[in-house]
Design a protein around this motif. Structure first.
Motif, PDB file in Angstrom:
ATOM      1  N   ASN A 100       0.846  -1.180   0.000  1.00  0.00           N
ATOM      2  CA  ASN A 100       0.000   0.000   0.000  1.00  0.00           C
ATOM      3  C   ASN A 100       0.893   1.246   0.000  1.00  0.00           C
ATOM      4  O   ASN A 100       2.119   1.143   0.003  1.00  0.00           O
ATOM      5  N   TYR A 101       0.268   2.428   0.026  1.00  0.00           N
ATOM      6  CA  TYR A 101       1.081   3.635  -0.088  1.00  0.00           C
ATOM      7  C   TYR A 101       1.971   3.856   1.136  1.00  0.00           C
ATOM      8  O   TYR A 101       3.056   4.437   1.028  1.00  0.00           O
ATOM      9  N   ALA A 102       1.543   3.376   2.301  1.00  0.00           N
ATOM     10  CA  ALA A 102       2.415   3.474   3.473  1.00  0.00           C
ATOM     11  C   ALA A 102       3.660   2.616   3.285  1.00  0.00           C
ATOM     12  O   ALA A 102       4.784   3.042   3.603  1.00  0.00           O
ATOM     13  N   GLY A 103       3.471   1.408   2.761  1.00  0.00           N
ATOM     14  CA  GLY A 103       4.613   0.545   2.486  1.00  0.00           C
ATOM     15  C   GLY A 103       5.541   1.135   1.442  1.00  0.00           C
ATOM     16  O   GLY A 103       6.772   1.093   1.584  1.00  0.00           O
ATOM     17  N   LEU A 104       4.959   1.689   0.369  1.00  0.00           N
ATOM     18  CA  LEU A 104       5.773   2.327  -0.668  1.00  0.00           C
ATOM     19  C   LEU A 104       6.565   3.501  -0.091  1.00  0.00           C
ATOM     20  O   LEU A 104       7.734   3.701  -0.432  1.00  0.00           O
ATOM     21  N   LEU A 163       9.211  -4.886  -4.470  1.00  0.00           N
ATOM     22  CA  LEU A 163       7.953  -4.734  -5.195  1.00  0.00           C
ATOM     23  C   LEU A 163       7.833  -5.717  -6.345  1.00  0.00           C
ATOM     24  O   LEU A 163       8.822  -6.049  -7.011  1.00  0.00           O
ATOM     25  N   ASP A 164       6.607  -6.145  -6.587  1.00  0.00           N
ATOM     26  CA  ASP A 164       6.306  -6.899  -7.794  1.00  0.00           C
ATOM     27  C   ASP A 164       6.456  -5.970  -9.003  1.00  0.00           C
ATOM     28  O   ASP A 164       6.259  -4.751  -8.896  1.00  0.00           O
ATOM     29  N   LYS A 165       6.769  -6.541 -10.153  1.00  0.00           N
ATOM     30  CA  LYS A 165       7.030  -5.697 -11.322  1.00  0.00           C
ATOM     31  C   LYS A 165       5.818  -4.865 -11.724  1.00  0.00           C
ATOM     32  O   LYS A 165       5.971  -3.812 -12.353  1.00  0.00           O
ATOM     33  N   SER A 166       4.602  -5.285 -11.347  1.00  0.00           N
ATOM     34  CA  SER A 166       3.419  -4.486 -11.663  1.00  0.00           C
ATOM     35  C   SER A 166       3.390  -3.174 -10.882  1.00  0.00           C
ATOM     36  O   SER A 166       2.646  -2.259 -11.231  1.00  0.00           O
ATOM     37  N   GLN A 167       4.208  -3.063  -9.828  1.00  0.00           N
ATOM     38  CA  GLN A 167       4.267  -1.835  -9.034  1.00  0.00           C
ATOM     39  C   GLN A 167       5.586  -1.076  -9.200  1.00  0.00           C
ATOM     40  O   GLN A 167       5.820  -0.090  -8.484  1.00  0.00           O
ATOM     41  N   HIS A 168       6.436  -1.505 -10.138  1.00  0.00           N
ATOM     42  CA  HIS A 168       7.736  -0.848 -10.275  1.00  0.00           C
ATOM     43  C   HIS A 168       7.605   0.632 -10.622  1.00  0.00           C
ATOM     44  O   HIS A 168       8.275   1.482 -10.031  1.00  0.00           O
ATOM     45  N   ALA A 169       6.759   0.955 -11.595  1.00  0.00           N
ATOM     46  CA  ALA A 169       6.633   2.359 -11.995  1.00  0.00           C
ATOM     47  C   ALA A 169       6.101   3.190 -10.841  1.00  0.00           C
ATOM     48  O   ALA A 169       6.563   4.312 -10.588  1.00  0.00           O
ATOM     49  N   THR A 170       5.116   2.655 -10.110  1.00  0.00           N
ATOM     50  CA  THR A 170       4.581   3.370  -8.953  1.00  0.00           C
ATOM     51  C   THR A 170       5.642   3.536  -7.880  1.00  0.00           C
ATOM     52  O   THR A 170       5.779   4.607  -7.269  1.00  0.00           O
ATOM     53  N   GLY A 171       6.411   2.484  -7.625  1.00  0.00           N
ATOM     54  CA  GLY A 171       7.450   2.543  -6.604  1.00  0.00           C
ATOM     55  C   GLY A 171       8.507   3.583  -6.910  1.00  0.00           C
ATOM     56  O   GLY A 171       8.912   4.357  -6.023  1.00  0.00           O
ATOM     57  N   TYR A 172       8.956   3.636  -8.167  1.00  0.00           N
ATOM     58  CA  TYR A 172       9.970   4.625  -8.519  1.00  0.00           C
ATOM     59  C   TYR A 172       9.385   6.029  -8.580  1.00  0.00           C
ATOM     60  O   TYR A 172      10.095   7.021  -8.346  1.00  0.00           O
ATOM     61  N   ALA A 173       8.084   6.147  -8.865  1.00  0.00           N
ATOM     62  CA  ALA A 173       7.446   7.464  -8.806  1.00  0.00           C
ATOM     63  C   ALA A 173       7.410   7.978  -7.371  1.00  0.00           C
ATOM     64  O   ALA A 173       7.683   9.159  -7.108  1.00  0.00           O
ATOM     65  N   THR A 180       2.271  -2.376 -20.434  1.00  0.00           N
ATOM     66  CA  THR A 180       0.919  -2.165 -19.940  1.00  0.00           C
ATOM     67  C   THR A 180       0.959  -1.125 -18.841  1.00  0.00           C
ATOM     68  O   THR A 180       2.008  -0.829 -18.273  1.00  0.00           O
ATOM     69  N   ALA A 181      -0.167  -0.553 -18.528  1.00  0.00           N
ATOM     70  CA  ALA A 181      -0.238   0.464 -17.475  1.00  0.00           C
ATOM     71  C   ALA A 181       0.060  -0.147 -16.127  1.00  0.00           C
ATOM     72  O   ALA A 181      -0.342  -1.250 -15.824  1.00  0.00           O
ATOM     73  N   ASP A 182       0.797   0.594 -15.293  1.00  0.00           N
ATOM     74  CA  ASP A 182       1.113   0.153 -13.940  1.00  0.00           C
ATOM     75  C   ASP A 182       0.033   0.621 -12.989  1.00  0.00           C
ATOM     76  O   ASP A 182      -0.632   1.615 -13.191  1.00  0.00           O
ATOM     77  N   ALA A 183      -0.094  -0.149 -11.904  1.00  0.00           N
ATOM     78  CA  ALA A 183      -1.073   0.249 -10.880  1.00  0.00           C
ATOM     79  C   ALA A 183      -0.478   1.333 -10.010  1.00  0.00           C
ATOM     80  O   ALA A 183       0.717   1.431  -9.859  1.00  0.00           O
TER      81      ALA A 183
END
Length: 508
Positions: free
Chosen positions: A12-16, A140-150, A505-508
């Protein structure tokens, strides 16, 4: 283990936020360094022509430290974790350097002392920073990589805002921004001391609020994409010594050309680095041919020569992107003071007013980056893809550099920093999001470290070559460096046309 279990749990966003909060402190350290070291060097006696040579410490330490730390952190596991021991080691050393830097004038050779502390500070920040890049991919799972680096980029932007605006705020609360010749203003002193505390506490927060996956868990997550550890070294053993010889010859040619062409002496460092890489490559190949696979040198050289295609194409983009950034960090402060405030003398109020205005508008750049990372980049990447998003942002940033070249009202520089902030956000997020999903997990640290070579090498080129170019064509006229920077970001944007992301594909 079932296929479902191989997917890392979503954060979740707290974890990120916990995963990347340490970068808030790291960026405070980098921005205090980048926005104030030219000012400190000039205060303790350096001339404008001396700045590129003094700044060479920063990229050189990154070139040495990052691949080594990446290699070691991939192979580390103890009760403190895999990456976290490096976070704290770098935090302690960087905090010490920040505490000591404002005291440089009190020592017998203040310029040498300040330069040595810059080496220590940059090396320490790199010790912490390099594993943080891999840490996002680890957690992070690869589906969250873009979100994580953001999210990481947002913390980078926030840390930069705090560090850049702090001297300006101190002045408005009555702290002196002017000091006698040879002394560092109190605004800078207190900014460095507060930055040391913030850096240590921010990295400590990530260390205590995150738990790394065990080697067994990481192996299970990576089961469907397992990496053969010794492959790159065995591939290195099949190579001839031709490439190593080419690097050595090129290095010698650069060294021997300095006196006949009357080039700046800093270029000797460039030649020395080329020669050293050739020698190390030859040694690594020899060790690999002898079957000595379990050594750091052969592993690093083998992984460097066997980079994935996506990484190679992004490397060219990074090269041009970071050439512009290093030009900005060296010359922007003196340019703002000289061309927008009318003084190149660091003892005058006008010069220091310009230096503080640069700190303030640099805050705008980083604030825009923090917002763009969370809002603009996801919006664009969903519609036009990561590669075209990065290209668009880089071209906008190039317009920001052009503004410095053509404008003379310091207020209008805010618009330039907005455009550069959009590009900065993309530079910090998009290349790493693209890479993290395509690299083997077992080598994420070393590949991130090697990727950062293409951040460091252009900085070294700027530090060693820009002085010669300026003295030959534009002596005492540093505004021309902004045109170089605009051209470099334009080339970086165009180089993104070669980067494709299959199945994006779009990231979550």
């Amino acid at each position: 283990m079932s296929e479902a279990l191989r997917q890392k749990p979503r954060q979740n966003y707290a974890g990120l936020a916990n995963i990347s909060f340490g970068f808030f402190g790291i960026q405070i350290g980098f921005v205090l360094q980048n926005s104030n070291m030219s000012r400190i060097f000039q205060t303790v006696g350096a001339s404008l022509d001396d700045l590129p040579a003094l700044w060479v410490a920063a990229p050189l330490t990154g070139l040495i430290v990052q691949p080594i730390i990446g290699h070691l952190s991939d192979r580390t596991w103890n009760r403190f974790g895999r990456r976290r021991p490096y976070f704290m080691t770098g935090a302690v050393l960087a905090a010490i350097a920040l505490l000591l830097m404002p005291l440089a004038p009190a020592f017998g050779a203040p310029l040498i002392f300040a330069a040595a502390l810059l080496w220590m500070l940059d090396a320490s920040l790199n010790i912490s920073m390099e594993p943080f890049r891999a840490f996002v991919g680890d957690m992070l799972d690869k589906s969250q990589h873009a979100t994580g680096y953001a999210v990481q980029t947002a913390f980078i932007g926030a840390g930069a805002v705090v560090a850049a605006i702090f001297p300006w705020l101190l002045e408005h609360f009555g702290v002196s921004n002017v000091a006698p010749a040879g002394e560092i203003p109190d605004t800078v002193r207190w900014s460095f001391w507060a930055g040391a505390a913030a850096l240590f506490l921010a990295i400590g927060w990530t260390v205590v609020t995150t738990k790394e996956y065990s080697p067994e868990e990481m192996a299970a997550f990576e089961a469907e994409r397992k990496t053969e550890e010794g492959h790159s070294v065995r591939a290195l053993a099949a190579k001839t010594y031709l490439s190593a010889s080419v690097w050595m010859v090129l290095g010698l040619a650069v060294i021997l050309s300095v006196d006949p062409l009357e080039l700046e002496k800093e270029i000797l460092l460039l030649g020395g680095l080329l020669l050293a890489y050739g020698l190390l490559s030859a040694l690594a190949i020899a060790m690999a041919k002898q079957g000595r696979h379990a050594n750091m040198l052969s592993s690093i050289v083998g992984d460097f020569s066997g980079m994935p295609d996506t990484m190679k194409r992004l490397a060219l983009v990074q090269f041009f992107s970071w050439s512009s950034l290093f030009i900005m960090w060296i010359y922007s402060g003196p340019i703002v003071s000289q061309y927008f405030y009318g003084s190149a003398d660091p003892t005058t109020p006008a010069y220091n007013a310009g230096a503080n205005w640069w700190n303030l508008i640099y805050t705008v750049q980083n604030g825009v980056a923090a917002v763009a990372a969370l809002v603009l980049l996801p919006f664009l990447s969903r519609r036009i893809g990561k590669a075209r998003t990065h290209m668009t942002c880089l071209l906008l940033g190039a317009l920001g550099f052009l503004g410095y070249f053509v404008l003379r009202d310091p207020q209008l520089l805010i618009l330039c920093e907005v455009l550069k902030g959009i590009a900065w956000a993309s530079i910090l997020a998009m290349p790493y999001a693209i890479l993290a999903s395509s690299l083997p997990q077992a080598k994420l640290g070393i590949y991130m470290g090697l990727f950062n070579i293409f951040i460091v090498v252009p900085q070294l080129l700027v530090a060693t070559i820009m002085g010669s170019v300026m003295n030959a064509f534009f002596p005492a006229d540093p505004i021309w460096t902004m045109l170089f920077a605009a051209a470099s970001w334009s080339l970086a944007g165009l180089a993104m046309l070669r980067v494709t992301i299959p199945g994006e594909t779009a990231d979550a």
